[in-house]
Design a protein around this motif. Structure first.
Motif, PDB file in Angstrom:
ATOM      1  N   GLU A 185       0.861  -1.202  -0.114  1.00 54.25           N
ATOM      2  CA  GLU A 185       0.039  -0.093   0.077  1.00 54.25           C
ATOM      3  C   GLU A 185       0.958   1.331   0.150  1.00 54.25           C
ATOM      4  O   GLU A 185       0.684   2.214  -0.912  1.00 54.25           O
ATOM      5  CB  GLU A 185      -0.733  -0.063   1.343  1.00 54.25           C
ATOM      6  CG  GLU A 185      -1.904   1.341   1.460  1.00 54.25           C
ATOM      7  CD  GLU A 185      -2.780   1.145   2.628  1.00 54.25           C
ATOM      8  OE1 GLU A 185      -3.827   1.677   2.411  1.00 54.25           O
ATOM      9  OE2 GLU A 185      -2.632   0.262   3.364  1.00 54.25           O
ATOM     10  N   SER A 219       2.567   1.755  -3.320  1.00 56.63           N
ATOM     11  CA  SER A 219       1.755   2.472  -4.266  1.00 56.63           C
ATOM     12  C   SER A 219       1.678   3.836  -4.114  1.00 56.63           C
ATOM     13  O   SER A 219       1.509   4.612  -5.143  1.00 56.63           O
ATOM     14  CB  SER A 219       0.535   1.606  -4.404  1.00 56.63           C
ATOM     15  OG  SER A 219      -0.377   2.035  -3.087  1.00 56.63           O
ATOM     16  N   LEU A 225      -7.535   5.465   5.077  1.00 61.96           N
ATOM     17  CA  LEU A 225      -7.356   4.094   4.349  1.00 61.96           C
ATOM     18  C   LEU A 225      -7.243   2.911   5.626  1.00 61.96           C
ATOM     19  O   LEU A 225      -6.424   3.140   6.486  1.00 61.96           O
ATOM     20  CB  LEU A 225      -6.050   4.261   3.621  1.00 61.96           C
ATOM     21  CG  LEU A 225      -5.979   5.054   2.499  1.00 61.96           C
ATOM     22  CD1 LEU A 225      -4.557   5.057   1.673  1.00 61.96           C
ATOM     23  CD2 LEU A 225      -7.053   4.865   1.381  1.00 61.96           C
ATOM     24  N   MET A 243      -5.266  -1.474   1.195  1.00 57.99           N
ATOM     25  CA  MET A 243      -5.607  -0.731  -0.003  1.00 57.99           C
ATOM     26  C   MET A 243      -4.476  -0.319  -0.935  1.00 57.99           C
ATOM     27  O   MET A 243      -3.544   0.004  -0.391  1.00 57.99           O
ATOM     28  CB  MET A 243      -6.505   0.355   0.512  1.00 57.99           C
ATOM     29  CG  MET A 243      -7.526   0.218   1.399  1.00 57.99           C
ATOM     30  SD  MET A 243      -8.978  -0.919   0.581  1.00 57.99           S
ATOM     31  CE  MET A 243      -9.691  -0.001  -0.607  1.00 57.99           C
ATOM     32  N   PHE A 258      -3.138   1.675  -4.066  1.00 59.19           N
ATOM     33  CA  PHE A 258      -3.437   2.904  -5.350  1.00 59.19           C
ATOM     34  C   PHE A 258      -3.415   2.124  -6.717  1.00 59.19           C
ATOM     35  O   PHE A 258      -2.198   1.630  -6.869  1.00 59.19           O
ATOM     36  CB  PHE A 258      -2.568   3.866  -5.111  1.00 59.19           C
ATOM     37  CG  PHE A 258      -2.849   5.003  -6.047  1.00 59.19           C
ATOM     38  CD1 PHE A 258      -3.825   5.807  -5.926  1.00 59.19           C
ATOM     39  CD2 PHE A 258      -1.846   5.071  -7.264  1.00 59.19           C
ATOM     40  CE1 PHE A 258      -4.097   6.838  -6.820  1.00 59.19           C
ATOM     41  CE2 PHE A 258      -2.043   6.402  -8.002  1.00 59.19           C
ATOM     42  CZ  PHE A 258      -3.199   7.162  -7.876  1.00 59.19           C
ATOM     43  N   THR A 259      -4.405   2.345  -7.509  1.00 55.94           N
ATOM     44  CA  THR A 259      -4.270   1.400  -8.738  1.00 55.94           C
ATOM     45  C   THR A 259      -4.444   2.396  -9.782  1.00 55.94           C
ATOM     46  O   THR A 259      -4.200   1.972 -10.935  1.00 55.94           O
ATOM     47  CB  THR A 259      -5.426   0.481  -8.641  1.00 55.94           C
ATOM     48  OG1 THR A 259      -6.719   1.208  -8.580  1.00 55.94           O
ATOM     49  CG2 THR A 259      -5.143  -0.556  -7.779  1.00 55.94           C
ATOM     50  N   ASN A 263     -12.935   3.585  -3.438  1.00 52.19           N
ATOM     51  CA  ASN A 263     -13.243   2.429  -3.644  1.00 52.19           C
ATOM     52  C   ASN A 263     -14.660   1.957  -3.755  1.00 52.19           C
ATOM     53  O   ASN A 263     -15.540   2.554  -2.836  1.00 52.19           O
ATOM     54  CB  ASN A 263     -12.594   1.412  -2.409  1.00 52.19           C
ATOM     55  CG  ASN A 263     -12.750   0.079  -2.942  1.00 52.19           C
ATOM     56  OD1 ASN A 263     -13.974  -0.665  -2.724  1.00 52.19           O
ATOM     57  ND2 ASN A 263     -11.694  -0.619  -3.276  1.00 52.19           N
ATOM     58  N   ALA A 315     -11.336   3.356   1.854  1.00 54.18           N
ATOM     59  CA  ALA A 315     -10.779   4.224   1.446  1.00 54.18           C
ATOM     60  C   ALA A 315     -11.751   5.582   0.995  1.00 54.18           C
ATOM     61  O   ALA A 315     -12.643   5.447  -0.065  1.00 54.18           O
ATOM     62  CB  ALA A 315      -9.918   3.843   0.118  1.00 54.18           C
ATOM     63  N   PHE A 348      -8.481   3.134  -5.296  1.00 56.75           N
ATOM     64  CA  PHE A 348      -7.764   2.201  -4.474  1.00 56.75           C
ATOM     65  C   PHE A 348      -8.424   0.724  -4.681  1.00 56.75           C
ATOM     66  O   PHE A 348      -9.652   0.631  -4.659  1.00 56.75           O
ATOM     67  CB  PHE A 348      -7.657   2.521  -3.012  1.00 56.75           C
ATOM     68  CG  PHE A 348      -7.053   3.660  -2.784  1.00 56.75           C
ATOM     69  CD1 PHE A 348      -5.606   3.510  -2.549  1.00 56.75           C
ATOM     70  CD2 PHE A 348      -7.530   5.004  -2.867  1.00 56.75           C
ATOM     71  CE1 PHE A 348      -4.712   4.420  -2.195  1.00 56.75           C
ATOM     72  CE2 PHE A 348      -6.557   5.933  -2.760  1.00 56.75           C
ATOM     73  CZ  PHE A 348      -5.101   5.839  -2.207  1.00 56.75           C
ATOM     74  N   LYS A 349      -7.805  -0.547  -4.859  1.00 58.79           N
ATOM     75  CA  LYS A 349      -8.324  -1.546  -4.896  1.00 58.79           C
ATOM     76  C   LYS A 349      -8.011  -2.434  -3.352  1.00 58.79           C
ATOM     77  O   LYS A 349      -7.031  -2.315  -2.894  1.00 58.79           O
ATOM     78  CB  LYS A 349      -7.517  -2.503  -6.008  1.00 58.79           C
ATOM     79  CG  LYS A 349      -7.685  -3.918  -5.944  1.00 58.79           C
ATOM     80  CD  LYS A 349      -6.865  -4.641  -6.911  1.00 58.79           C
ATOM     81  CE  LYS A 349      -7.123  -6.159  -7.234  1.00 58.79           C
ATOM     82  NZ  LYS A 349      -6.140  -6.645  -8.078  1.00 58.79           N
TER      83      LYS A 349
END
Length: 304
Positions: free
Chosen positions: A77, A80, A205, A209, A211-212, A236, A242, A291-292
């Motif tokens: 996390e 990212s 967060l 999670m 960041f994508t 999300n 998130a 976020f994933k």
């Protein structure tokens, strides 16, 4: 006249020295500034970093807890967020487990990998009961007292919501988990508001999670999201793990959550808080997927 001016001067000085407050919908007042001898005051004294008065575009606070038989999702996390251009000083990680429990985090903090992106980490020395100690106590009132960690008195507030009936059917192990999760959020949010006193927007967060978004820096995406936000934006689409919140929104929600921390998990509390807002201020939930959720092991899987 002189005495009146003197009195007015004293009142002005007192007003300037008064700490900011949160006001819940029940009228309860919660002081953000730590009270002498209170748990929050002790936590802030233990933190070596002073409050950060630098005006960040936004600040991020992350709660992390030990997950049995799971990797340290927090590493990915934070990596990212680093790649998304977020300054390490704009991030604070709150270790919500008692000392020695979150060993993976404590070990990682001693590595060169952590030193390359040294976010602030505040460990919570609050000695919660173990899950087994909690389960061994049969009195619900005493169970709540075991979990309370606030320097102010909290009275339960009845909530007319279908979540309430569902939560009343929870078995004790889940009650322990959701009570601690919500209390941890209140602790982290109040501390984040203190440490980032100049931040107008804060991102909450959980520690699993990722960041994508592959286009743009996080700061640019957040600026776009906040310009279109009415105070809160979910980052999300599926879970409230998130969330981008305007400072005033977070202050109000934290006061709301503090009065109900033993009712629901934190994502349910956000939902009921939204439901409690005046219809004139309520909006359709705004979601910007950034976020994933990567956590496959829940913190509910507690060690005995």
């Amino acid at each position: 006249v002189a005495s009146v001016r003197s009195k007015l001067g004293q009142l002005k000085t007192q007003a300037q020295e008064q700490p900011p407050v949160l006001r819940g919908d029940t009228g309860a007042t919660v002081h953000l500034q730590p009270q002498a001898g209170g748990p929050l005051a002790e936590s802030l004294q233990r933190c070596t970093d002073p409050a950060d008065d630098v005006e960040h575009e936004f600040a991020i606070f992350i709660t992390t807890a030990n997950r049995v038989n799971a990797p340290l999702y927090l590493k990915d996390e934070l990596d990212s967020l680093r790649k998304a251009g977020v300054a390490a000083k704009a991030i604070t990680v709150f270790n919500v487990d008692r000392p020695g429990v979150h060993a993976k985090l404590e070990e990682w903090m001693e590595t060169e990998d952590f030193a390359r992106y040294p976010v602030r980490v505040i460990s919570r020395d609050r000695l919660y009961p173990t899950p087994q100690e909690y389960l061994d106590e049969s009195d619900p009132a005493k169970r709540k007292q075991m979990m309370q960690d606030f320097p102010f008195s909290i009275r339960p507030v009845e909530v007319n919501h279908h979540y309430f009936k569902e939560a009343m059917g929870d078995e004790p192990r889940r009650v322990y988990w959701r009570t601690k999760e919500s209390a941890d959020f209140v602790f982290a949010a109040r501390s984040a508001l203190y440490h980032y006193r100049a931040a107008k927007w804060l991102i909450f967060l959980e520690d699993d999670m990722l960041f994508t978004r592959r286009t743009g820096k996080l700061a640019d995406l957040i600026k776009q999201a906040r310009d279109e936000s009415t105070g809160v934006t979910w980052l999300n689409p599926a879970v409230s793990k998130a969330v981008l919140m305007q400072r005033q929104y977070l202050e109000s929600f934290t006061g709301y959550a503090a009065l109900r921390y033993d009712f629901y998990p934190i994502d349910w509390l956000i939902d009921t808080f939204e439901d409690s807002l005046d219809t004139s201020t309520r909006r359709k939930r705004r979601v910007v997927s950034m976020f994933k959720h990567i956590g496959h092991v829940r913190s509910l899987n507690l060690r005995p």
